[in-house]
Design an enzyme around this catalytic site. Structure first.
Site, PDB file in Angstrom:
ATOM      1  N   GLY A 133       0.827  -1.218   0.000  1.00 32.73           N
ATOM      2  CA  GLY A 133       0.000   0.000   0.000  1.00 32.73           C
ATOM      3  C   GLY A 133       0.855   1.259   0.000  1.00 32.73           C
ATOM      4  O   GLY A 133       1.814   1.362   0.757  1.00 32.73           O
ATOM      5  N   ARG A 154       1.104  -5.176  -5.253  1.00 33.33           N
ATOM      6  CA  ARG A 154       1.150  -6.323  -4.330  1.00 33.33           C
ATOM      7  C   ARG A 154       1.379  -7.521  -5.236  1.00 33.33           C
ATOM      8  O   ARG A 154       0.489  -7.901  -5.990  1.00 33.33           O
ATOM      9  CB  ARG A 154      -0.175  -6.472  -3.585  1.00 33.33           C
ATOM     10  CG  ARG A 154      -0.570  -5.249  -2.745  1.00 33.33           C
ATOM     11  CD  ARG A 154      -1.725  -5.586  -1.831  1.00 33.33           C
ATOM     12  NE  ARG A 154      -2.387  -4.415  -1.286  1.00 33.33           N
ATOM     13  CZ  ARG A 154      -1.953  -3.714  -0.243  1.00 33.33           C
ATOM     14  NH1 ARG A 154      -0.841  -4.051   0.363  1.00 33.33           N
ATOM     15  NH2 ARG A 154      -2.633  -2.664   0.194  1.00 33.33           N
ATOM     16  N   ASP A 189       5.133  -4.973   6.343  1.00 33.35           N
ATOM     17  CA  ASP A 189       5.809  -6.215   6.739  1.00 33.35           C
ATOM     18  C   ASP A 189       5.667  -7.334   5.706  1.00 33.35           C
ATOM     19  O   ASP A 189       6.562  -8.169   5.582  1.00 33.35           O
ATOM     20  CB  ASP A 189       5.436  -6.657   8.158  1.00 33.35           C
ATOM     21  CG  ASP A 189       4.000  -7.122   8.263  1.00 33.35           C
ATOM     22  OD1 ASP A 189       3.194  -6.751   7.386  1.00 33.35           O
ATOM     23  OD2 ASP A 189       3.697  -7.856   9.220  1.00 33.35           O
ATOM     24  N   THR A 216       3.662   2.380   5.876  1.00 31.55           N
ATOM     25  CA  THR A 216       2.275   1.900   5.757  1.00 31.55           C
ATOM     26  C   THR A 216       1.413   2.705   6.706  1.00 31.55           C
ATOM     27  O   THR A 216       1.823   2.958   7.849  1.00 31.55           O
ATOM     28  CB  THR A 216       2.128   0.403   6.102  1.00 31.55           C
ATOM     29  OG1 THR A 216       0.739   0.121   6.315  1.00 31.55           O
ATOM     30  CG2 THR A 216       2.891  -0.020   7.349  1.00 31.55           C
ATOM     31  N   ASP A 273      -0.957   1.681   8.258  1.00 35.04           N
ATOM     32  CA  ASP A 273      -1.474   0.815   9.321  1.00 35.04           C
ATOM     33  C   ASP A 273      -0.666   0.891  10.624  1.00 35.04           C
ATOM     34  O   ASP A 273      -1.163   0.510  11.681  1.00 35.04           O
ATOM     35  CB  ASP A 273      -1.516  -0.644   8.847  1.00 35.04           C
ATOM     36  CG  ASP A 273      -2.361  -0.814   7.602  1.00 35.04           C
ATOM     37  OD1 ASP A 273      -3.230   0.042   7.352  1.00 35.04           O
ATOM     38  OD2 ASP A 273      -2.152  -1.796   6.866  1.00 35.04           O
ATOM     39  N   ASP A 280       1.724  -1.026  11.626  1.00 33.80           N
ATOM     40  CA  ASP A 280       1.634  -2.379  12.187  1.00 33.80           C
ATOM     41  C   ASP A 280       2.902  -3.206  11.970  1.00 33.80           C
ATOM     42  O   ASP A 280       2.826  -4.414  11.771  1.00 33.80           O
ATOM     43  CB  ASP A 280       0.421  -3.106  11.571  1.00 33.80           C
ATOM     44  CG  ASP A 280       0.561  -3.277  10.057  1.00 33.80           C
ATOM     45  OD1 ASP A 280       1.463  -2.656   9.459  1.00 33.80           O
ATOM     46  OD2 ASP A 280      -0.228  -4.045   9.478  1.00 33.80           O
ATOM     47  N   ARG A 306      -6.004  -2.526   8.423  1.00 36.24           N
ATOM     48  CA  ARG A 306      -5.940  -3.985   8.240  1.00 36.24           C
ATOM     49  C   ARG A 306      -6.267  -4.680   9.554  1.00 36.24           C
ATOM     50  O   ARG A 306      -7.307  -4.384  10.128  1.00 36.24           O
ATOM     51  CB  ARG A 306      -4.559  -4.406   7.712  1.00 36.24           C
ATOM     52  CG  ARG A 306      -4.597  -5.687   6.910  1.00 36.24           C
ATOM     53  CD  ARG A 306      -3.240  -5.977   6.333  1.00 36.24           C
ATOM     54  NE  ARG A 306      -2.968  -5.209   5.150  1.00 36.24           N
ATOM     55  CZ  ARG A 306      -3.390  -5.526   3.928  1.00 36.24           C
ATOM     56  NH1 ARG A 306      -4.124  -6.588   3.749  1.00 36.24           N
ATOM     57  NH2 ARG A 306      -3.082  -4.787   2.892  1.00 36.24           N
TER      58      ARG A 306
HETATM   59  O1  F6P Z   1      -2.034  -1.624   4.213  1.00 31.39           O
HETATM   60  C1  F6P Z   1      -2.620  -0.413   3.876  1.00 31.39           C
HETATM   61  C2  F6P Z   1      -4.081  -0.607   3.576  1.00 31.39           C
HETATM   62  O2  F6P Z   1      -4.622   0.650   3.197  1.00 31.39           O
HETATM   63  C3  F6P Z   1      -4.922  -1.243   4.686  1.00 31.39           C
HETATM   64  O3  F6P Z   1      -5.262  -0.333   5.695  1.00 31.39           O
HETATM   65  C4  F6P Z   1      -6.101  -1.766   3.918  1.00 31.39           C
HETATM   66  O4  F6P Z   1      -6.716  -2.832   4.603  1.00 31.39           O
HETATM   67  C5  F6P Z   1      -5.458  -2.231   2.640  1.00 31.39           C
HETATM   68  O5  F6P Z   1      -4.247  -1.501   2.492  1.00 31.39           O
HETATM   69  C6  F6P Z   1      -6.283  -2.014   1.405  1.00 31.39           C
HETATM   70  O6  F6P Z   1      -5.619  -2.618   0.364  1.00 31.39           O
HETATM   71  P1  F6P Z   1      -5.903  -2.306  -1.172  1.00 31.39           P
HETATM   72  O7  F6P Z   1      -5.408  -0.922  -1.450  1.00 31.39           O
HETATM   73  O8  F6P Z   1      -5.125  -3.342  -1.890  1.00 31.39           O
HETATM   74  O9  F6P Z   1      -7.372  -2.399  -1.366  1.00 31.39           O
END
Ligand code: F6P
Length: 319
Positions: free
Chosen positions: A10, A71, A102, A125, A127, A129, A171
């Site tokens: 992300g 990703r 991570d 990130t 998050d 986390d 997340r």
């Molecule tokens: O890891 C960052 C994040 O924004 C999380 O908070 C969320 O759950 C996820 O990515 C969303 O992922 P995507 O952008 O692939 O929908």
């Protein structure tokens, strides 16, 4: 010597200031900066280019990442990691700086075990986390986006005698929700790390409504997967008309705050100072109590992040 930078997972505000500092500082230490576009997918596809000062002019205030991100599922397979390694070899790239979370560091750890390409991870990130660091790039900007949204939602909630349930990202981690609830004075905060004492809250809120409370803000972390349940509870048990607002990807955008720009600089400088003297390791720059320290990637990925108990304790003052 060539050092490449990439973003993975992300995107987070602060990535662009980090990319700018990277290019400027790599030139300063007499090495060659490279960009890998589109994260791990781009490394597999060979989207690698030499960077110039012009590439990073005027980007310091921009959210997202000019390098783009991805990703990558393919990177889990050795065949594609090998392809990525061969692409690095073509450009004589001998070390990497990776901005990501991570999941990305786990992938890079495997890549390091396969091909011994040294890298420094920079925690990035929204998050917050990642184990072994108190701060990840992008968190302050995301918190300010959420604060702004909550301030606005409060305006309408208070004008209408309503409850608002606001679901925030993170997340599996409740950090964003917790910090947002505390700093916005929300009445309810639901996060995976804490028990949600529904009955106690029902009694308290019903009593407060009787005494004149006109609106309620409830912040729910997406990781709980309980937004629907909390919505029904507010509406049916607490007995207040309720609306739901899922903030979504707006939380990933926005111009990086001063804090995220400063943190970006410190993370990058620590990473490059390390790579300029010691090229044979896999580490992450961790932030702890005002200091930036290198932490072995093995240690980073060995444990999940835990929200400090002190912050979890602060939630009781919401009552
Ligand atoms: O890891 C960052 C994040 O924004 C999380 O908070 C969320 O759950 C996820 O990515 C969303 O992922 P995507 O952008 O692939 O929908």
């Amino acid at each position: 010597m060539a050092i490449a930078i990439m973003c993975s997972g992300g995107d987070a505000a602060g990535m662009n200031p980090a990319i700018k500092k990277f290019v400027d500082y790599v030139f300063k230490i007499g090495q060659e900066p490279y960009f890998i576009y589109d994260g791990l997918e781009g490394m597999i596809e060979g989207k690698i280019e030499r960077a110039t000062h012009e590439d990073v002019a005027g980007i310091v205030h921009l959210g997202g990442t000019i390098l783009r991100s991805s990703r990558s599922k393919r990177f889990f397979e050795f065949e594609f990691r090998k392809k990525a390694f061969e692409n690095l070899e073509k450009h004589n790239i001998d070390s990497l700086v990776v901005l990501g979370g991570d999941g990305s560091f786990r992938a890079m750890h495997q890549f390091y075990k396969d091909f011994s390409v040294p890298f420094v991870g920079i925690p990035a990130t929204i998050d917050n986390d990642i184990n072994a660091t108190q701060y990840c790039l992008g968190v302050d900007t995301a918190l300010n986006v959420i604060r702004d949204a909550l301030d606005k939602i409060r305006d309408t909630a208070s004008s209408f005698n309503r409850a608002f349930l606001v679901e925030v990202m993170g997340r599996d981690c409740g950090y964003l929700a917790l910090m947002s609830a505390i700093t916005s004075g929300a009445e309810i905060c639901v996060i995976p790390e804490m028990e949600f004492k529904k009955q106690e809250h029902t009694a308290r809120l019903r009593h407060e409504i009787k005494e004149g409370r006109r609106y309620i803000l409830a912040v729910v972390s997406e990781g709980t997967k309980r937004s629907r349940e909390v919505f029904d509870w507010l509406q049916d048990d607490v007995g207040i008309e309720t609306r739901i607002s899922i903030l979504g990807h707006i939380q990933r955008g926005g111009n990086p705050t001063v804090q995220d720009r400063m943190m970006a600089y410190e993370f990058v400088i620590t990473a490059l100072n390390h790579l300029s003297v010691k090229k044979e390791s896999a580490v992450m720059v961790g932030y702890k109590d005002g200091d930036f320290k290198l932490v072995d990637i093995e240690e980073v990925v060995s444990k999940p992040y835990e929200i400090p108990q002190k912050l979890l304790d602060d939630i009781k003052y919401l009552d």
